[in-house]
Structure formats: C-alpha cells, structure tokens
Design an enzyme around this catalytic site. Sequence first.
Site, short mmCIF file in Angstrom:
data_model
loop_
_atom_site.label_atom_id
_atom_site.label_comp_id
_atom_site.label_asym_id
_atom_site.label_seq_id
_atom_site.Cartn_x
_atom_site.Cartn_y
_atom_site.Cartn_z
N HIS A 156 0.82 -1.21 0.00
CA HIS A 156 0.00 0.00 0.00
C HIS A 156 0.86 1.27 0.00
O HIS A 156 2.06 1.23 0.27
CB HIS A 156 -0.90 0.01 1.24
N GLU A 196 -2.34 -7.39 7.31
CA GLU A 196 -0.95 -7.38 7.73
C GLU A 196 -0.77 -8.29 8.94
O GLU A 196 -1.72 -8.59 9.67
CB GLU A 196 -0.51 -5.94 8.05
#
Length: 214
Positions: free
Chosen positions: A19, A92
């Site tokens: 990201h 994550e």
Amino acid sequence: MTDIPSEAGEPTDFVLVRHGETVWHAENRYAGRTDVALTPRGLEQAEALGAWAARQRIDAVLCSPLSRARRTAAPAARALGLDPRVDERLYELDFGRGEGLTRAEMREAFPERLAAFLDDPAGCHLPDGEDPSAAAARAAACLRETAGPLPGGRVLVVAHSTLLRLLLCRELGIPPRDYRRRFPRLDNGALTELRLGRGGAALLRFNSPASTES
C-alpha cells in the site's frame, strides 16, 4: 514452496503491491492491524498505481481490508473497470504489543523479546503477536484459491510489507526467518510479480516503481 495448480495447467501471475505511504511511515511505527491513513504522498502512489493498471491486462484485483490497502487499490480497480475483492487473509501481520511502537519504544518495553525477534522474526514473534508462518499460510491460501479459476490470468494484490515478504519466502522456498535479510525493503506502491503454477513459483520482478513501468 507451495504448488498451486490451475484448471488448464497454465500459471497465474500475481502483481503484489505494498500500500501507499502512511502517516506512521516517517517514524517507522509498526502498523499491523491498526487502520492508519495514507499521507498525500501515499495517495499519489495510489494514483500512480492506477495509471500503471490502465495500461495492463489484469483479470482481478484483491486487497486487504485495511483502508490503506483499499485506498491504494481503488484507482487501479477504477481504471480496470473491476470491483476489488477484499480478503481478510491479506491483513498485515498482527504485531501484538509491538503495534504502533517504534523499535526504540519496544526496546524500552520488552528488550529481550525484541532482541529475539530481531534475531529470528519468524521463530520469536513479538509478544501477543501473530505467528509469521501462519500469516504467510493464510496469504498463500488466498492466492491459491484465486489462481484456480484464472489459469493464464494476472491478478493485482494490494497488501502489506511484512505479509508480502513472508509470502515470497514461503513460495520461493526461503526460510521465513530470513524475510528481512532476503527482502530488506518493499517500497510503497512498488510492483513485485510472482508466477504461480504446477511447477512452483517464479519471481518475475521485484520492487519496481509503478511510475516507471509500462
């Protein structure tokens, strides 16, 4: 190494993207499950990914549920005319008590556990954190499920630095404890392409800036 079969024996390519830059980036705070926002630079990186995607043949877009990944994937999905598929297996790694801390702050809070983590981040995860090998397994399962109906396809996956490096280690047969040494950086918005098929995995490119790719 994970063997991922496809219906016709054709491999599936996955473009893995970290990201865009977040508000915790400058202080290098560990951002696992915390939903932190993108910076203006991170938003620019998302737009650059969208401009790259507009010139590509991409069959599907996957992303983590966290807003930093969803926001990074959005311009690419729009450019491709695809609805991004949010998958919880792309979260994550959960850093437990290290969440939101800098390394210096961890050294104050739990110095021995930090030292063990730095020596073997897969075998000695942070206090109350997720087992890195389990995180890599869930991400690999997501890719395996996606590859099945897309033989010969190409998939954009927007997720997170630690998860993606652990995934690369799993697929390429690298010990997970070496993920930081073998893949020391994964830049925000950069492209890493992994080919998965019956013969195993192949790394086609690593950490290429989207703004310079055709």
